[in-house]
Design a protein around this motif. Structure first.
Motif, mmCIF file in Angstrom:
data_model
loop_
_atom_site.group_PDB
_atom_site.id
_atom_site.type_symbol
_atom_site.label_atom_id
_atom_site.label_comp_id
_atom_site.label_asym_id
_atom_site.label_seq_id
_atom_site.Cartn_x
_atom_site.Cartn_y
_atom_site.Cartn_z
ATOM 1 N N GLU A 3 5.167 -4.182 -12.005
ATOM 2 C CA GLU A 3 6.134 -5.197 -11.604
ATOM 3 C C GLU A 3 7.525 -4.725 -12.016
ATOM 4 O O GLU A 3 7.689 -4.106 -13.070
ATOM 5 C CB GLU A 3 5.813 -6.543 -12.243
ATOM 6 C CG GLU A 3 6.670 -7.698 -11.721
ATOM 7 C CD GLU A 3 6.206 -9.043 -12.274
ATOM 8 O OE1 GLU A 3 7.080 -9.903 -12.511
ATOM 9 O OE2 GLU A 3 4.996 -9.224 -12.479
ATOM 10 N N LEU A 37 8.735 -8.328 2.454
ATOM 11 C CA LEU A 37 7.733 -9.347 2.125
ATOM 12 C C LEU A 37 6.339 -8.738 2.001
ATOM 13 O O LEU A 37 5.576 -9.062 1.078
ATOM 14 C CB LEU A 37 7.742 -10.447 3.192
ATOM 15 C CG LEU A 37 9.025 -11.285 3.273
ATOM 16 C CD1 LEU A 37 8.950 -12.273 4.421
ATOM 17 C CD2 LEU A 37 9.279 -12.012 1.961
ATOM 18 N N VAL A 38 5.998 -7.839 2.929
ATOM 19 C CA VAL A 38 4.686 -7.189 2.874
ATOM 20 C C VAL A 38 4.566 -6.330 1.623
ATOM 21 O O VAL A 38 3.508 -6.273 0.982
ATOM 22 C CB VAL A 38 4.452 -6.343 4.142
ATOM 23 C CG1 VAL A 38 3.195 -5.495 3.998
ATOM 24 C CG2 VAL A 38 4.340 -7.246 5.361
ATOM 25 N N ASN A 39 5.664 -5.678 1.255
ATOM 26 C CA ASN A 39 5.632 -4.778 0.096
ATOM 27 C C ASN A 39 5.361 -5.535 -1.203
ATOM 28 O O ASN A 39 4.858 -4.968 -2.169
ATOM 29 C CB ASN A 39 6.939 -4.011 -0.011
ATOM 30 C CG ASN A 39 6.801 -2.748 -0.829
ATOM 31 O OD1 ASN A 39 6.025 -1.857 -0.485
ATOM 32 N ND2 ASN A 39 7.541 -2.657 -1.926
ATOM 33 N N LEU A 40 5.698 -6.835 -1.223
ATOM 34 C CA LEU A 40 5.382 -7.645 -2.402
ATOM 35 C C LEU A 40 3.876 -7.751 -2.627
ATOM 36 O O LEU A 40 3.402 -7.806 -3.765
ATOM 37 C CB LEU A 40 5.962 -9.057 -2.235
ATOM 38 C CG LEU A 40 7.397 -9.287 -2.685
ATOM 39 C CD1 LEU A 40 7.821 -10.707 -2.341
ATOM 40 C CD2 LEU A 40 7.563 -9.036 -4.169
ATOM 41 N N LYS A 41 3.116 -7.756 -1.523
ATOM 42 C CA LYS A 41 1.670 -7.927 -1.626
ATOM 43 C C LYS A 41 0.935 -6.588 -1.604
ATOM 44 O O LYS A 41 0.016 -6.357 -2.391
ATOM 45 C CB LYS A 41 1.176 -8.809 -0.465
ATOM 46 C CG LYS A 41 1.783 -10.206 -0.448
ATOM 47 C CD LYS A 41 1.357 -11.018 -1.666
ATOM 48 C CE LYS A 41 1.902 -12.436 -1.612
ATOM 49 N NZ LYS A 41 1.525 -13.211 -2.825
ATOM 50 N N VAL A 42 1.328 -5.703 -0.710
ATOM 51 C CA VAL A 42 0.594 -4.452 -0.493
ATOM 52 C C VAL A 42 1.187 -3.298 -1.273
ATOM 53 O O VAL A 42 0.486 -2.382 -1.680
ATOM 54 C CB VAL A 42 0.555 -4.110 1.018
ATOM 55 C CG1 VAL A 42 -0.207 -2.826 1.263
ATOM 56 C CG2 VAL A 42 -0.062 -5.252 1.799
ATOM 57 N N GLU A 43 2.496 -3.325 -1.499
ATOM 58 C CA GLU A 43 3.236 -2.273 -2.200
ATOM 59 C C GLU A 43 3.007 -0.901 -1.547
ATOM 60 O O GLU A 43 2.601 0.054 -2.179
ATOM 61 C CB GLU A 43 2.867 -2.215 -3.678
ATOM 62 C CG GLU A 43 3.953 -1.566 -4.532
ATOM 63 C CD GLU A 43 3.653 -1.560 -6.006
ATOM 64 O OE1 GLU A 43 4.544 -1.152 -6.779
ATOM 65 O OE2 GLU A 43 2.538 -1.957 -6.390
#
Length: 875
Positions: A310, A285-291
């Motif tokens: 993306e 979930l964090v990787n979706l925002k921060v990558e």
């Protein structure tokens, strides 16, 4: 050994656990093909299938050679341990692969990197393979149910791969695979706790200092990496740092070990995988925002100035901000297209009116209907609008380009081009769109449509290959208005090979449509003067449904003179070059034979438009222009991979068999060698037919990723049913039954060769759900038959030569590894029809090879056969 010591509750927990880790395995395998395509080149993505089979083969062999390492009384603990290792090594292999710097060279350094990546990425498959092997060994009395959960999990892995990658991207999908593996370990934790209770081991034993210490070390190391990133990059570490993924994941895994190690042993079995699963959920979930887990290196170079990225199940789209203020969109960090910048008044923009790719509009200003295939950043759409086209239909296969880039973040930058009133953009595969359309177009345009991206189906199943075949050109011509034309723009590389192949496609398509004067249907114009090839020159190919008129030809000559373009061929100006020689050739076959490159027409059966090397020039794949290398290096990459997997399979599978099981060959040597050849043939034949069927359904289902999911799902499911059906076949009748079923398989192969193309073309216009149902129905008969030969072989040898089963399993695994690469190599050179026939022929060879009788064995060996038979089931 059977599972009588296990409770029904423990067995059910094992079933669930096996299903989850098999789901994780297939999800990880399919996601790796995408990541390999981005980080390396699409040529190398196919190696994922090979390395997965390699990991499975080595694990199965280990379970055979060292059965004392996996006793029944420790089954739950071993399953738990290896599934936890599976979950952790999934993440570690991802982080290592994302740091890969592999190029298209054939240097020793590059080969070493490939070997290391191959071994590292195979490690997770080794651990899941151990779990499946030992579960099947000790639960042989319920093998049918266990095998059901195995294949059910694998089938679901194929199905969920597409939506998971679409939502979470490549790295996020790998995190989900690790999550599923951790949940599998949680199921096995119940079995491990039950074992502790049965043997009287206390479940409230004290914490483990070693686990705590290891966890604390990883926590400290992760913090050091994190601090180093901040000090080096001025506080923007998570967005730009090269080691951010290592820092965060090291810290989190260390935290998991520290927390779980501090707990009593019985509780630790559940707490560690549960905490690990929680970490994967948070990280995804964090990787979706921060990558923080992202691509660092692609194609051997570090990515710079990325302002958008993306993923979906068949590509990674990134946009790079150029120093001059323009934006370049890349597919899998390679194929590039500029995002057009417009003011909303494209008619006044000079580049769109004078560009060489818009040559067709110089002859037909203000046409009624235009179809743009692969509009990408919008140049072709802008060109059509600038020339007053009344209706512009665009078909773009990638929803990210349409929705996230052109209608999303860069909508204002592009002037809302994709939402102009006369522009209608559809998300879909261009070839299928054309065939399903009832509309006639005045111009069908495709400019530089090539993604250089492997889909989740692996390399060499590329969407654009379906656009450049004779059958595709027939579809285009049949959907043109009476005076309509096809216009395609390609690079003018190494003189003219790509454009000559377009001409060969046009000539063959016109021949099929009974055109009487093919010479009059072509024109080719190029940017710049003359025929000299450079990286900056492009050539526009025009193919008209009816011959060009003199007025049209003179108009083109005037426009080329005005814009300083070159006419390479026209019906009135037949220049002394290869285009003229081919178009006017009385004997095209002789021209193709004498020409330096392979420019013969490509067909749906052999759609490799970009591979132009002749076999005799194979070693020249890495010479010449860079784009030329990229087009043809896949052949050499495949052969290099073939060599690598042959060496590794020999070292890790064949050599251990020779060292530890060679005594099995000393009695009745001739027939036992035939047994080895039988299982080797099954490995090659299965992969050959599977790969051929995969390509057959690409066009029908509209995209390789859907074909992969449906084909793998169908083959896994119906092969398992075929395998279970063999329980009705007696061991003494197995050889004769095998010969009959191989005969049926050969007949079915012939039916597929002749009827499958007709059926698929007939139903291609149906809705996708209906096409999926039809695909499963068509695949089920041959998949059912393909699931039978391996268990029939086991039945034949288990009573008389139990010691040969390890040989059969090991050799089958090794040949499956080699067969996966060999299948694609054969397809590139001979076509998919030949590959399908080859696969059926190998099954015939297997049926002839399997001996009906073998030399005698001892009673203990016959008892051993019952225990180890389950391990040889296909997985």
């Amino acid at each position: 050994m059977i599972s009588s010591a296990l409770t029904d509750r423990s067995k059910q927990a094992i079933f669930y656990g096996i299903g989850l880790i098999c789901l994780a395995s297939l999800l990880f395998e399919l996601t790796l093909t995408r990541i390999f395509s981005v980080v390396m080149y699409y040529h190398f993505a196919f190696m994922v299938i090979s390395l997965a089979m390699f990991g499975f083969g080595v694990s199965g062999l280990l379970a055979y050679l060292k059965p004392n390492w996996f006793p029944l009384e420790r089954l739950g603990k071993r399953l738990w341990f290896h599934s936890v290792c599976f979950s952790v090594t999934i993440i570690l292999s991802l982080l290592i692969v994302l740091q890969a710097q592999v190029d298209l060279s054939f240097k020793q350094e590059n080969i070493i990197k490939l070997v290391v990546i191959y071994l590292v990425a195979a490690i997770p498959f080794f651990f899941v393979g151990v779990c499946v092997s030992i579960a099947m060994t000790h639960l042989s009395d319920v093998i049918g149910k266990l095998y059901f959960y195995d294949l059910l999990g694998a089938s679901l892995g194929c199905v969920v791969a597409i939506p998971v990658m679409n939502v979470l991207g490549g790295p996020g999908a790998v995190l989900v695979a690790a999550l599923m593996a951790a949940l599998g370990a949680l199921c096995f934790a119940n079995v491990a706790r039950e074992e502790m209770r049965l043997i009287g081991s206390p479940t409230n034993a004290q914490s483990n200092p070693f686990v705590i210490g290891t966890g604390l070390l990883l926590v400290c190391f992760g913090l050091i990496l994190l601090g180093s990133g901040f000090s080096t990059l001025g506080g923007s570490y998570l967005a730009k740092g090269q080691y951010s993924s290592w820092a965060v994941m090291t810290f989190l895994i260390g935290l998991v070990l520290t927390v779980s190690g501090s707990q009593p042993r019985g509780r630790r079995y559940k707490l560690l995988p549960l905490t690990l699963a929680g970490v994967m959920v948070v990280a995804a979930l964090v990787n979706l925002k921060v990558e923080f887990i992202r691509v660092i290196f692609s194609k051997g170079h570090q990515e710079q100035n990325i302002v958008f990225s993306e993923w979906n199940s068949f590509s990674r789209i990134s946009v790079e901000a150029d120093p001059g203020g323009s934006h370049t969109m890349r597919i899998d960090a390679d194929a590039a297209t500029h995002v057009v910048r417009t003011s909303g008044k494209i008619v006044d923009d000079k580049p769109f009116r004078q560009g060489i790719s818009g040559a067709a509009y110089h002859l037909r200003e203000g046409v009624e209907n235009v179809l743009v295939i692969g509009p990408g950043g919008g140049w072709d759409i802008a060109t059509a609008v600038a020339h007053h086209a009344k209706n512009v239909t665009a078909c773009e296969i990638n929803p990210i380009i349409v929705n996230s880039v052109m209608k999303g973040q860069f909508k204002e930058y592009s002037g809302g081009l994709y939402e102009f009133p006369n522009v209608h953009v559809h998300v879909g595969e261009g070839r299928s769109f054309v065939r399903n359309s009832n509309q006639k177009f005045d111009i069908i345009q495709a400019t530089l449509v090539d993604t250089w991206a492997a889909t989740a189906g692996g390399a060499l199943s590329l969407t654009e290959n379906n656009l450049y075949t004779v059958e595709a050109f027939e579809d285009y011509l049949n959907h043109l208005s009476d005076t309509g034309m096809i216009t395609m723009t390609r690079w003018l590389i190494d003189t003219d090979q790509q454009n000559l192949r377009l001409v060969s496609l046009g000539l063959e398509a016109l021949s099929r449509l009974k055109a009487t004067n093919p010479e009059g249907h072509f024109m080719l114009v190029a940017s710049g003067k003359g025929l000299e090839a450079t990286n900056q020159r492009i050539c526009t190919f025009l193919l008209k449904r009816t011959p060009f008129t003199e007025a049209e030809i003179h108009q083109m000559e005037a426009d080329c003179a005005k814009n300083e373009y070159s006419i390479l061929y026209s019906p009135l100006a037949k220049m002394d070059n290869s285009f003229t020689k081919l178009i006017t050739a009385k004997d095209r076959a002789a021209f193709y034979q004498d020409y330096r490159y392979d420019i013969t027409p490509t067909f749906d059966n052999k759609p490799f438009f970009f591979f132009t090397l002749k076999p005799k020039d194979f070693l020249n794949a890495f010479s010449g222009d860079y784009e030329m290398m990229k087009n043809n290096a896949g052949l050499l990459a495949l052969v290099s991979l073939l060599g690598i997997v042959f060496v590794l399979s020999s070292l890790f599978i064949i050599v251990p068999l020779v060292l530890f099981k060679r005594d099995a060959l000393r009695t009745d040597t001739f027939n036992r060698v035939r047994v080895v050849l039988y299982f080797a043939a099954l490995g090659i034949g299965f992969m050959a037919i599977e790969m051929a069927l995969l390509q057959k359904f690409v066009f029908f289902l509209g995209h390789p990723v859907y074909a992969l999911a449906v084909v793998l799902f169908s083959i896994l499911l119906f092969s398992s049913l075929g395998s279970n059906y063999t329980e009705r076949v007696a061991a003494d009748t197995a050889p004769s039954f095998l010969q009959k079923l191989v005969g049926v398989l050969c007949v079915l192969t012939v039916v597929y060769l002749f009827l499958l193309p007709t059926l698929l073309y007939t139903f291609v216009g149906l809705a996708v759900p209906l096409k999926i149902v039809i695909s499963i129905a068509l695949l089920s008969p041959i998949a059912f038959l393909m699931g039978m030969p391996l268990p029939l072989g086991i039945k034949t040898i288990r009573q008389r030569a139990a010691e040969m089963i390890p040989w059969g399993w090991g050799v089958n695994g090794a040949m499956s590894v080699l067969g996966s690469v060999l299948a694609v190599t054969l397809a590139v050179n001979l076509g998919y029809n030949a590959l399908l026939v080859f696969g059926a022929g190998v099954y015939v060879l297997a049926a002839i090879t399997l001996p009906g009788k073998l030399g005698s064995v001892s009673a203990p060996e016959r008892e051993t056969a019952v225990e180890i038979e389950a391990q040889a089931q296909p997985s």
